[in-house]
Each structure stands twice: as C-alpha cells, then as structure tokens.
Scaffold this motif. Structure first.
Motif, PDB file in Angstrom:
ATOM      1  N   MET A   1     -19.029  14.587  15.769  1.00 44.59           N
ATOM      2  CA  MET A   1     -19.438  13.994  14.481  1.00 44.59           C
ATOM      3  C   MET A   1     -18.993  13.639  12.953  1.00 44.59           C
ATOM      4  N   LEU A   2     -19.808  12.314  13.039  1.00 44.83           N
ATOM      5  CA  LEU A   2     -18.668  11.710  11.606  1.00 44.83           C
ATOM      6  C   LEU A   2     -19.346  12.255  10.415  1.00 44.83           C
ATOM      7  N   VAL A   3     -18.154  13.004  10.312  1.00 42.97           N
ATOM      8  CA  VAL A   3     -18.027  13.286   8.473  1.00 42.97           C
ATOM      9  C   VAL A   3     -17.622  12.688   7.514  1.00 42.97           C
ATOM     10  N   ALA A   4     -16.809  11.629   7.117  1.00 40.31           N
ATOM     11  CA  ALA A   4     -16.701  10.790   6.185  1.00 40.31           C
ATOM     12  C   ALA A   4     -16.416   9.668   6.892  1.00 40.31           C
ATOM     13  N   ALA A   5     -16.387   8.197   6.062  1.00 42.17           N
ATOM     14  CA  ALA A   5     -15.766   6.933   6.671  1.00 42.17           C
ATOM     15  C   ALA A   5     -15.500   6.349   4.913  1.00 42.17           C
ATOM     16  N   ALA A   6     -14.592   5.347   5.191  1.00 41.77           N
ATOM     17  CA  ALA A   6     -13.819   4.800   4.559  1.00 41.77           C
ATOM     18  C   ALA A   6     -14.091   3.708   4.633  1.00 41.77           C
ATOM     19  N   VAL A   7     -14.794   2.432   3.448  1.00 44.07           N
ATOM     20  CA  VAL A   7     -14.823   1.022   4.289  1.00 44.07           C
ATOM     21  C   VAL A   7     -14.592  -0.035   2.831  1.00 44.07           C
ATOM     22  N   CYS A   8     -13.161  -0.796   3.921  1.00 46.66           N
ATOM     23  CA  CYS A   8     -11.920  -1.603   2.882  1.00 46.66           C
ATOM     24  C   CYS A   8     -12.214  -2.677   3.533  1.00 46.66           C
ATOM     25  N   PRO A   9     -11.931  -4.107   2.496  1.00 43.26           N
ATOM     26  CA  PRO A   9     -12.242  -5.254   2.930  1.00 43.26           C
ATOM     27  C   PRO A   9     -10.330  -5.367   3.843  1.00 43.26           C
ATOM     28  N   CYS A  10     -10.617  -6.481   4.244  1.00 39.74           N
ATOM     29  CA  CYS A  10      -9.319  -6.740   5.127  1.00 39.74           C
ATOM     30  C   CYS A  10      -7.979  -7.699   5.350  1.00 39.74           C
ATOM     31  N   PRO A  11      -8.253  -8.652   3.927  1.00 45.01           N
ATOM     32  CA  PRO A  11      -7.305  -9.685   3.574  1.00 45.01           C
ATOM     33  C   PRO A  11      -6.027  -9.594   3.926  1.00 45.01           C
ATOM     34  N   PRO A  12      -5.070 -10.225   4.446  1.00 47.77           N
ATOM     35  CA  PRO A  12      -3.653  -9.867   3.650  1.00 47.77           C
ATOM     36  C   PRO A  12      -3.187 -10.122   2.824  1.00 47.77           C
ATOM     37  N   LEU A  13      -4.323 -10.216   1.957  1.00 53.33           N
ATOM     38  CA  LEU A  13      -3.318 -10.245   0.583  1.00 53.33           C
ATOM     39  C   LEU A  13      -3.706  -9.288  -0.237  1.00 53.33           C
ATOM     40  N   LEU A  14      -4.301  -7.929   0.087  1.00 52.65           N
ATOM     41  CA  LEU A  14      -3.889  -7.218  -0.042  1.00 52.65           C
ATOM     42  C   LEU A  14      -2.893  -6.143  -0.341  1.00 52.65           C
ATOM     43  N   VAL A  15      -1.700  -6.720   0.880  1.00 49.01           N
ATOM     44  CA  VAL A  15      -0.578  -6.364   0.865  1.00 49.01           C
ATOM     45  C   VAL A  15       0.205  -6.963   0.318  1.00 49.01           C
ATOM     46  N   PRO A  16       0.513  -6.300  -0.979  1.00 50.92           N
ATOM     47  CA  PRO A  16       1.361  -6.869  -2.028  1.00 50.92           C
ATOM     48  C   PRO A  16       2.523  -8.284  -1.742  1.00 50.92           C
ATOM     49  N   GLU A  17       3.135  -7.755  -0.801  1.00 52.07           N
ATOM     50  CA  GLU A  17       4.236  -8.393  -0.237  1.00 52.07           C
ATOM     51  C   GLU A  17       3.636  -9.934   0.179  1.00 52.07           C
ATOM     52  N   VAL A  18       2.634  -9.241   1.214  1.00 51.75           N
ATOM     53  CA  VAL A  18       1.656 -11.156   1.207  1.00 51.75           C
ATOM     54  C   VAL A  18       1.548 -11.956   0.579  1.00 51.75           C
ATOM     55  N   ALA A  19       1.220 -11.196  -0.627  1.00 48.50           N
ATOM     56  CA  ALA A  19       0.069 -12.200  -1.850  1.00 48.50           C
ATOM     57  C   ALA A  19       1.168 -12.638  -2.969  1.00 48.50           C
ATOM     58  N   ALA A  20       2.473 -11.782  -2.914  1.00 52.58           N
ATOM     59  CA  ALA A  20       3.821 -12.090  -3.743  1.00 52.58           C
ATOM     60  C   ALA A  20       3.180 -12.309  -5.107  1.00 52.58           C
ATOM     61  N   PHE A  70       3.499  -8.107  10.097  1.00 48.78           N
ATOM     62  CA  PHE A  70       2.704  -9.516   8.493  1.00 48.78           C
ATOM     63  C   PHE A  70       3.895 -10.334   8.264  1.00 48.78           C
ATOM     64  N   ARG A  71       4.229 -10.749   9.647  1.00 51.89           N
ATOM     65  CA  ARG A  71       5.233 -11.734   9.582  1.00 51.89           C
ATOM     66  C   ARG A  71       4.522 -13.127  10.325  1.00 51.89           C
ATOM     67  N   GLY A  72       3.491 -13.089  10.274  1.00 54.40           N
ATOM     68  CA  GLY A  72       3.098 -14.555  10.952  1.00 54.40           C
ATOM     69  C   GLY A  72       2.429 -14.762   9.605  1.00 54.40           C
ATOM     70  N   PHE A  73       1.951 -14.372   8.808  1.00 51.91           N
ATOM     71  CA  PHE A  73       2.105 -14.921   7.108  1.00 51.91           C
ATOM     72  C   PHE A  73       3.401 -15.043   6.201  1.00 51.91           C
ATOM     73  N   GLY A  74       4.900 -15.240   7.093  1.00 51.45           N
ATOM     74  CA  GLY A  74       6.004 -15.609   6.573  1.00 51.45           C
ATOM     75  C   GLY A  74       6.483 -14.052   5.985  1.00 51.45           C
ATOM     76  N   LEU A  97      -6.854  -4.768  11.594  1.00 47.91           N
ATOM     77  CA  LEU A  97      -5.832  -3.326  11.950  1.00 47.91           C
ATOM     78  C   LEU A  97      -5.220  -3.039  11.004  1.00 47.91           C
ATOM     79  N   ALA A  98      -4.063  -4.195  11.156  1.00 47.91           N
ATOM     80  CA  ALA A  98      -2.623  -4.046  10.421  1.00 47.91           C
ATOM     81  C   ALA A  98      -3.143  -3.669   9.441  1.00 47.91           C
ATOM     82  N   VAL A  99      -3.839  -4.336   8.536  1.00 40.96           N
ATOM     83  CA  VAL A  99      -4.562  -4.292   6.664  1.00 40.96           C
ATOM     84  C   VAL A  99      -4.575  -2.214   6.570  1.00 40.96           C
ATOM     85  N   GLY A 100      -5.508  -2.038   8.303  1.00 41.54           N
ATOM     86  CA  GLY A 100      -5.526  -0.751   7.892  1.00 41.54           C
ATOM     87  C   GLY A 100      -4.891   0.136   7.773  1.00 41.54           C
TER      88      GLY A 100
END
Length: 237
Positions: A1-20, A70-74, A97-100
């Motif tokens: 049974m589902l007891v909780a869910a979190a919904v998040c965006p998934c742009p690689p820019l969410l990762v600070p190393e990618v966003a620089a 995230f090597r594909g993003f440099g 899924l990598a962002v997740g």
C-alpha cells in the motif's frame, strides 16, 4: 500500500556540480526536494521505488545498487541507487533516476530497500496506472520518489520554445499534485504532454495508479519555471 510519495523535478542542473556557476538559481528547489524526502523517511516505508522518465517503449526496472553518471554532462560524478550492492553490471540509470539517486544520496544513508522504474512517454495512462497499482501491492508500506518535469515550453527561451498551452497544462498538473488528485493526473493527455515536452506525465500517472484507494493529502512545496521549464516539488502523505 502506498503510504507516502515525494514528487521532484529531475533536471541534471539540480546537481550543483552540473550547474556550476548557475547552482544558486535552483537552491530553493533543492531545499524543497530535501524537505520532500524527509516526508518519505518519516513514513517509514518498507520499500522505496524511484520512478522517473525513461527512453524505451517498455518500462525498465533497475535494482538496488544500479549506477548512473553525470559524465555525459561534463562532470565526473557517479551515483548509485540506494545501498551499494553487488549488482551485476546492467544499463546505466537514465538521467531522471540518476537525479533521484543523487537526491537520495544527499539525504543520507537509509536501510530501506530501494528500486528504480523508468517509464517512457509512449506508455498510455492506463498502462502507467497499472504499473502504479503493481508497485503499491509490493509491500505493506510503499513509498515513491517520483521524478519528472512539467512543460519545457513555458517561455521564448525554453528548450521547446513558447507554447501557449504550456502554462495551463502545468497549472492543472500543479493543482493535481497539490490536491493528491490521482484522477486529475490520470486525465493528463499523453499526446499533449509529448508536444509540450513534459517528462513527468508518465511518472505522475504511475503515482496516480499507486495512490488508488489510499487516503493521502498533498502539499506543493515548490512550483516555478526557471529556464522556461515547469518544476514541481510536492508530497503526498
């Protein structure tokens, strides 16, 4: 049974190393994601499934320990899904899924079993709902981390250029996420979503299926369209 869910965006820019240098621009979104994952942890699930956009015509499962990069993003940054398992080498995690996996790693170690499910835009709403129902039946207490973006056509400089349908589509999605309204999510049109470059439609409709019969309340923690792309952070609990 589902007891909780979190919904998040998934742009690689969410990762600070990618966003620089642009990393501060999404700091509010990162903070909201961290808060949403806190809701998942508080629900004490017996199974956590990370659901995000995929590329194939069929859903793809990824076991705990599956790796992404995230090597594909440099950026020389690798992630793994959940705990470090002796997982046979398989296909890498798709970007969502990598962002997740990165979000989960940022939240800290957990002993909850974690799996991944990637769903592509070709999947119908009914198929997505069926996948969600199957996930909810996997354990007594199931939680979902659902990754996906709204329309990428919100402004002239957006990746998909400006489409006047984008803002109303995202507004409807935001209302459904905030109200934990699975029926409204299930009603999102796959064709329109594809035209508006919405990566979250299929994952959100998996959530809708998983939530059938569950008494959950929704809260939107973040809603904005930086870079002309609709981003949502919400919790269902």
């Amino acid at each position: 049974m589902l007891v909780a869910a979190a919904v998040c965006p998934c742009p690689p820019l969410l990762v600070p190393e990618v966003a620089a240098g642009a990393a501060p621009e999404l700091e509010d979104a990162r903070t909201a994601c961290a808060d949403a994952l806190g809701v998942l942890a508080a629900a004490r699930p017996g199974l956590l499934v990370v659901v995000g956009p995929g590329d194939g015509a069929e859903p793809a499962t990824h076991p705990e320990g599956a790796r992404g990069s995230f090597r594909g993003f440099g950026v020389g940054l690798d992630v793994r899904l959940g705990r470090d398992r002796d997982t046979p080498q398989g296909p890498p995690l798709p970007y969502g899924l990598a962002v997740g996996a990165w979000l989960l790693g940022r939240a800290g170690r957990t002993d909850t079993p974690v799996e991944g499910l990637a769903v592509g835009e070709e999947l119908t709403a009914a198929r997505c709902a069926g996948l969600g129902r199957d996930l909810a039946a996997r354990a007594d207490r199931v939680a979902l981390l659902v990754l996906g973006d709204g329309s990428a056509c919100r402004t002239l400089k957006a990746p998909g250029y400006l489409d006047e349908r984008a803002e109303p589509f995202d507004a409807a999605a935001g209302r459904a996420l905030g109200a934990a309204d699975g029926r409204a999510l299930a009603a999102l049109d796959p064709g329109t979503a594809r035209e508006l470059k919405v990566s979250g439609r299929a994952p959100w409709q998996v959530l809708a299926g998983a939530a059938e019969g569950a008494d959950l309340a929704g809260t939107v923690l973040y809603e904005d369209a930086p870079y002309g792309v609709g981003y949502f952070v919400a919790t269902w609990s």
